[in-house]
Design a protein around this motif. Structure first.
Motif, PDB file in Angstrom:
ATOM      1  N   LEU A 172      43.035  30.737  36.157  1.00 28.16           N
ATOM      2  CA  LEU A 172      43.065  32.044  35.666  1.00 28.16           C
ATOM      3  C   LEU A 172      43.919  33.023  36.545  1.00 28.16           C
ATOM      4  O   LEU A 172      44.315  32.955  37.753  1.00 28.16           O
ATOM      5  N   LEU A 173      44.640  33.652  35.483  1.00 27.60           N
ATOM      6  CA  LEU A 173      45.870  34.614  36.237  1.00 27.60           C
ATOM      7  C   LEU A 173      45.710  36.238  35.618  1.00 27.60           C
ATOM      8  O   LEU A 173      45.624  36.253  34.441  1.00 27.60           O
ATOM      9  N   PRO A 174      45.775  36.843  36.417  1.00 28.87           N
ATOM     10  CA  PRO A 174      45.670  38.319  35.998  1.00 28.87           C
ATOM     11  C   PRO A 174      47.121  38.662  35.115  1.00 28.87           C
ATOM     12  O   PRO A 174      48.118  38.376  35.385  1.00 28.87           O
ATOM     13  N   MET A 175      46.743  39.231  33.968  1.00 26.25           N
ATOM     14  CA  MET A 175      48.136  39.873  33.365  1.00 26.25           C
ATOM     15  C   MET A 175      48.050  41.585  33.718  1.00 26.25           C
ATOM     16  O   MET A 175      49.247  41.828  33.430  1.00 26.25           O
ATOM     17  N   THR A 176      47.065  41.964  34.183  1.00 26.42           N
ATOM     18  CA  THR A 176      47.101  43.363  34.762  1.00 26.42           C
ATOM     19  C   THR A 176      47.123  43.203  36.108  1.00 26.42           C
ATOM     20  O   THR A 176      46.763  42.281  36.657  1.00 26.42           O
ATOM     21  N   PRO A 177      47.594  44.186  36.803  1.00 24.50           N
ATOM     22  CA  PRO A 177      47.786  44.339  38.323  1.00 24.50           C
ATOM     23  C   PRO A 177      46.663  43.793  39.067  1.00 24.50           C
ATOM     24  O   PRO A 177      46.534  43.239  40.166  1.00 24.50           O
ATOM     25  N   GLU A 178      45.251  44.142  38.433  1.00 25.28           N
ATOM     26  CA  GLU A 178      44.124  43.728  38.906  1.00 25.28           C
ATOM     27  C   GLU A 178      43.126  43.469  37.892  1.00 25.28           C
ATOM     28  O   GLU A 178      43.087  43.998  36.767  1.00 25.28           O
ATOM     29  N   VAL A 179      42.354  42.377  38.187  1.00 27.39           N
ATOM     30  CA  VAL A 179      41.258  42.226  37.255  1.00 27.39           C
ATOM     31  C   VAL A 179      39.851  41.755  37.919  1.00 27.39           C
ATOM     32  O   VAL A 179      39.931  41.221  38.848  1.00 27.39           O
ATOM     33  N   THR A 180      38.889  42.677  37.561  1.00 29.78           N
ATOM     34  CA  THR A 180      37.746  42.833  38.456  1.00 29.78           C
ATOM     35  C   THR A 180      36.604  42.225  37.617  1.00 29.78           C
ATOM     36  O   THR A 180      36.512  42.100  36.326  1.00 29.78           O
ATOM     37  N   GLY A 181      35.469  41.884  38.392  1.00 31.79           N
ATOM     38  CA  GLY A 181      34.235  41.436  37.854  1.00 31.79           C
ATOM     39  C   GLY A 181      34.251  40.099  37.107  1.00 31.79           C
ATOM     40  O   GLY A 181      33.540  39.805  36.297  1.00 31.79           O
ATOM     41  N   ILE A 182      35.176  39.339  37.824  1.00 29.57           N
ATOM     42  CA  ILE A 182      35.389  37.885  37.193  1.00 29.57           C
ATOM     43  C   ILE A 182      34.067  37.139  37.485  1.00 29.57           C
ATOM     44  O   ILE A 182      33.794  36.744  38.695  1.00 29.57           O
ATOM     45  N   THR A 183      33.313  36.522  36.569  1.00 26.88           N
ATOM     46  CA  THR A 183      32.139  35.535  36.701  1.00 26.88           C
ATOM     47  C   THR A 183      32.370  34.535  35.889  1.00 26.88           C
ATOM     48  O   THR A 183      32.792  34.395  34.681  1.00 26.88           O
ATOM     49  N   LEU A 184      32.356  33.225  36.666  1.00 27.85           N
ATOM     50  CA  LEU A 184      32.431  31.859  35.909  1.00 27.85           C
ATOM     51  C   LEU A 184      31.231  31.030  35.658  1.00 27.85           C
ATOM     52  O   LEU A 184      30.391  31.138  36.614  1.00 27.85           O
ATOM     53  N   GLU A 185      30.934  30.585  34.366  1.00 24.96           N
ATOM     54  CA  GLU A 185      29.857  29.471  34.434  1.00 24.96           C
ATOM     55  C   GLU A 185      30.307  28.270  33.824  1.00 24.96           C
ATOM     56  O   GLU A 185      31.086  28.297  33.082  1.00 24.96           O
ATOM     57  N   GLY A 186      29.948  27.305  34.388  1.00 27.14           N
ATOM     58  CA  GLY A 186      30.163  25.905  33.721  1.00 27.14           C
ATOM     59  C   GLY A 186      31.413  25.386  34.618  1.00 27.14           C
ATOM     60  O   GLY A 186      32.155  24.390  34.016  1.00 27.14           O
ATOM     61  N   PHE A 187      31.849  25.944  35.782  1.00 26.90           N
ATOM     62  CA  PHE A 187      33.149  25.384  36.390  1.00 26.90           C
ATOM     63  C   PHE A 187      32.555  24.991  37.596  1.00 26.90           C
ATOM     64  O   PHE A 187      31.705  24.830  38.266  1.00 26.90           O
ATOM     65  N   GLN A 188      33.567  24.020  38.120  1.00 25.93           N
ATOM     66  CA  GLN A 188      33.464  23.253  39.468  1.00 25.93           C
ATOM     67  C   GLN A 188      33.477  24.154  40.623  1.00 25.93           C
ATOM     68  O   GLN A 188      32.790  24.159  41.711  1.00 25.93           O
TER      69      GLN A 188
END
Length: 213
Positions: free
Chosen positions: A156-172
């Motif tokens: 996961l890499l931000p395309m904007t200066p900041e990305v907020t509220g990132i939540t992942l399901e099904g990942f290690q």
């Protein structure tokens, strides 16, 4: 209801196996030598687009003959790259999904420009992905399902200066309401632990890159 898909074959890294991505009913665009690649594998593009400065005049005659429509531009007096021209033509088709192959390669400037074009598709509410031999790249401004496509890593890499509220399901390595800023590597080399995972964000634009060595 089936998706309306546009597949663009551009002039970067192209492999014969990419032809297998074409499904019945897909609208096919060849950008510059991507059109020649399609024709050499028995596919007649719905549109061939570009300045065609990377193919010979004899090859251009073949592209003109074998393509259903040709959109040519001047190789010097132009504002768009061949891939961006093809991308604009793809958006005009109002598809549900655009797949770009041959959009990466030795030219980092072209590769980065093509990755940034993903945001243009998002503005038109069109799902879009860039695929090559080792990567499958998508962009989200809200949420996205990440299916296991046979790649080892998900980054996961931000395309904007900041990305907020990132939540992942099904990942290690799960995240819950996390923030990523440009230059941070927290989102690199995650792994799916299920047939698919979910990525959701609250603000910004987030690149989701499936990759393998």
């Amino acid at each position: 209801m089936s998706q309306k898909r546009v597949i663009i074959f551009s002039g970067g890294e192209l492999q014969p196996r990419f032809i297998e991505e074409i499904q019945p009913g897909d609208f096919i665009i060849g950008a510059d030598k991507g059109a020649l690649f399609l024709i050499s594998h028995g596919i007649h593009p719905d549109i061939a687009a570009g300045d065609f400065d990377s193919i010979s005049l004899q090859e251009l005659d073949l592209v003109r003959t074998k393509s259903r429509k040709v959109v040519e531009c001047d190789p010097i007096d132009k504002d768009l790259t061949d891939t961006e021209l093809a991308f604009e033509l793809a958006i005009r088709e109002q598809p549900d999904f655009i797949l770009l192959v041959g959009g990466t390669g030795t030219r980092m400037d072209h590769t980065l420009a093509n990755v940034q074009m993903l945001s243009h598709a998002l503005q038109h509410h069109i799902q879009c992905a860039i695929m090559d031999q080792n990567n499958y790249i998508t962009l989200t401004g809200s949420k996205i399902e990440v299916r296991d496509l046979g790649f080892k890593y998900v980054s996961l890499l931000p395309m904007t200066p900041e990305v907020t509220g990132i939540t992942l399901e099904g990942f290690q390595y799960p995240l819950n309401n996390a923030t990523l800023k440009i230059g941070e590597s927290l989102g690199i080399s995650n792994v799916l632990i299920a047939p698919s995972g979910k990525v959701s964000i609250e603000g910004g634009l987030l690149l989701v890159i499936q990759s393998r060595d």
